[in-house]
Design an enzyme around this catalytic site. Structure first.
Site, PDB file in Angstrom:
ATOM      1  N   LYS A  21       0.875  -1.183   0.000  1.00 25.57           N
ATOM      2  CA  LYS A  21       0.000   0.000   0.000  1.00 25.57           C
ATOM      3  C   LYS A  21       0.906   1.225   0.000  1.00 25.57           C
ATOM      4  O   LYS A  21       1.626   1.456   0.982  1.00 25.57           O
ATOM      5  CB  LYS A  21      -0.890  -0.029   1.250  1.00 25.57           C
ATOM      6  CG  LYS A  21      -1.719   1.208   1.474  1.00 25.57           C
ATOM      7  CD  LYS A  21      -2.693   0.983   2.621  1.00 25.57           C
ATOM      8  CE  LYS A  21      -3.235   2.263   3.228  1.00 25.57           C
ATOM      9  NZ  LYS A  21      -4.086   3.033   2.348  1.00 25.57           N
ATOM     10  N   THR A  24      -2.437   6.832   0.237  1.00 23.21           N
ATOM     11  CA  THR A  24      -3.606   6.931   1.104  1.00 23.21           C
ATOM     12  C   THR A  24      -4.476   8.049   0.555  1.00 23.21           C
ATOM     13  O   THR A  24      -3.952   9.036   0.006  1.00 23.21           O
ATOM     14  CB  THR A  24      -3.208   7.171   2.571  1.00 23.21           C
ATOM     15  OG1 THR A  24      -4.382   7.187   3.386  1.00 23.21           O
ATOM     16  CG2 THR A  24      -2.440   8.466   2.764  1.00 23.21           C
ATOM     17  N   GLU A  74      -3.346   0.814  -3.503  1.00 23.00           N
ATOM     18  CA  GLU A  74      -3.934   0.583  -2.165  1.00 23.00           C
ATOM     19  C   GLU A  74      -3.992  -0.911  -1.834  1.00 23.00           C
ATOM     20  O   GLU A  74      -4.482  -1.300  -0.786  1.00 23.00           O
ATOM     21  CB  GLU A  74      -5.361   1.155  -2.110  1.00 23.00           C
ATOM     22  CG  GLU A  74      -5.458   2.661  -2.095  1.00 23.00           C
ATOM     23  CD  GLU A  74      -5.528   3.225  -0.662  1.00 23.00           C
ATOM     24  OE1 GLU A  74      -5.261   2.496   0.303  1.00 23.00           O
ATOM     25  OE2 GLU A  74      -5.874   4.410  -0.551  1.00 23.00           O
TER      26      GLU A  74
HETATM   27  C1  LIG Z   1      -7.674   6.600  10.225  1.00 27.75           C
HETATM   28  C2  LIG Z   1      -7.931   6.788   8.776  1.00 27.75           C
HETATM   29  O1  LIG Z   1      -8.759   7.590   8.383  1.00 27.75           O
HETATM   30  N1  LIG Z   1      -7.248   6.035   7.938  1.00 27.75           N
HETATM   31  C3  LIG Z   1      -7.275   6.022   6.570  1.00 27.75           C
HETATM   32  C4  LIG Z   1      -8.177   6.727   5.809  1.00 27.75           C
HETATM   33  C5  LIG Z   1      -8.074   6.612   4.439  1.00 27.75           C
HETATM   34  N2  LIG Z   1      -7.117   5.837   3.895  1.00 27.75           N
HETATM   35  C6  LIG Z   1      -6.249   5.176   4.687  1.00 27.75           C
HETATM   36  O2  LIG Z   1      -5.348   4.488   4.148  1.00 27.75           O
HETATM   37  N3  LIG Z   1      -6.340   5.260   6.007  1.00 27.75           N
END
Ligand SMILES: CC(=O)Nc1cc[nH]c(=O)n1
EC number: 3.5.1.135
Length: 104
Positions: A21, A24, A74
């Site tokens: 990954k 984000t 991802e």
């Molecule tokens: C905690 C949180 O919001 N984590 C996220 C949100 C979106 N993508 C991701 O990889 N992690």
């Protein structure tokens, strides 16, 4: 001042540490990361630090522009990614793709 900490759901930790990954997707509130900055990553659930990340880029994206390429980055299918993003950010059309590398 750019952000220096990022939280991830625990379920993403292994994929980040194994470099499966590498992006984000975040909303307006979590987009202020500077390129080439080091960011400390911890778990959302218990705020446990698990690695440092080097931010490579921050790019605006519309929800409708999410592609197979983003899904690959991802480590998900596109359908999984769309579901995850809609669960985390319901009704948000404007998002940001933050790409990073594991800092060694
Ligand atoms: C905690 C949180 O919001 N984590 C996220 C949100 C979106 N993508 C991701 O990889 N992690």
């Amino acid at each position: 001042m750019s952000l220096s900490k990022m939280t991830f759901f625990e379920r993403f930790e292994a994929d980040i540490l194994s470099c499966k990954k590498t992006i984000t997707i975040r909303d307006e509130l979590e987009k202020d990361y500077a390129e080439n900055s080091l960011v400390q990553a911890s778990t959302y659930e218990d705020d446990r630090w698990f690695c440092a990340l080097l931010i490579k880029s921050v790019e605006a994206i519309c929800l409708s522009q999410l592609s197979e390429f983003h899904a690959e980055q991802e480590n998900m299918t596109l359908s999984e990614l769309q579901t995850v993003i809609q669960e985390i950010y319901p009704d948000q059309q404007h998002l940001y793709v933050i790409s990073y590398e594991l800092a060694r």
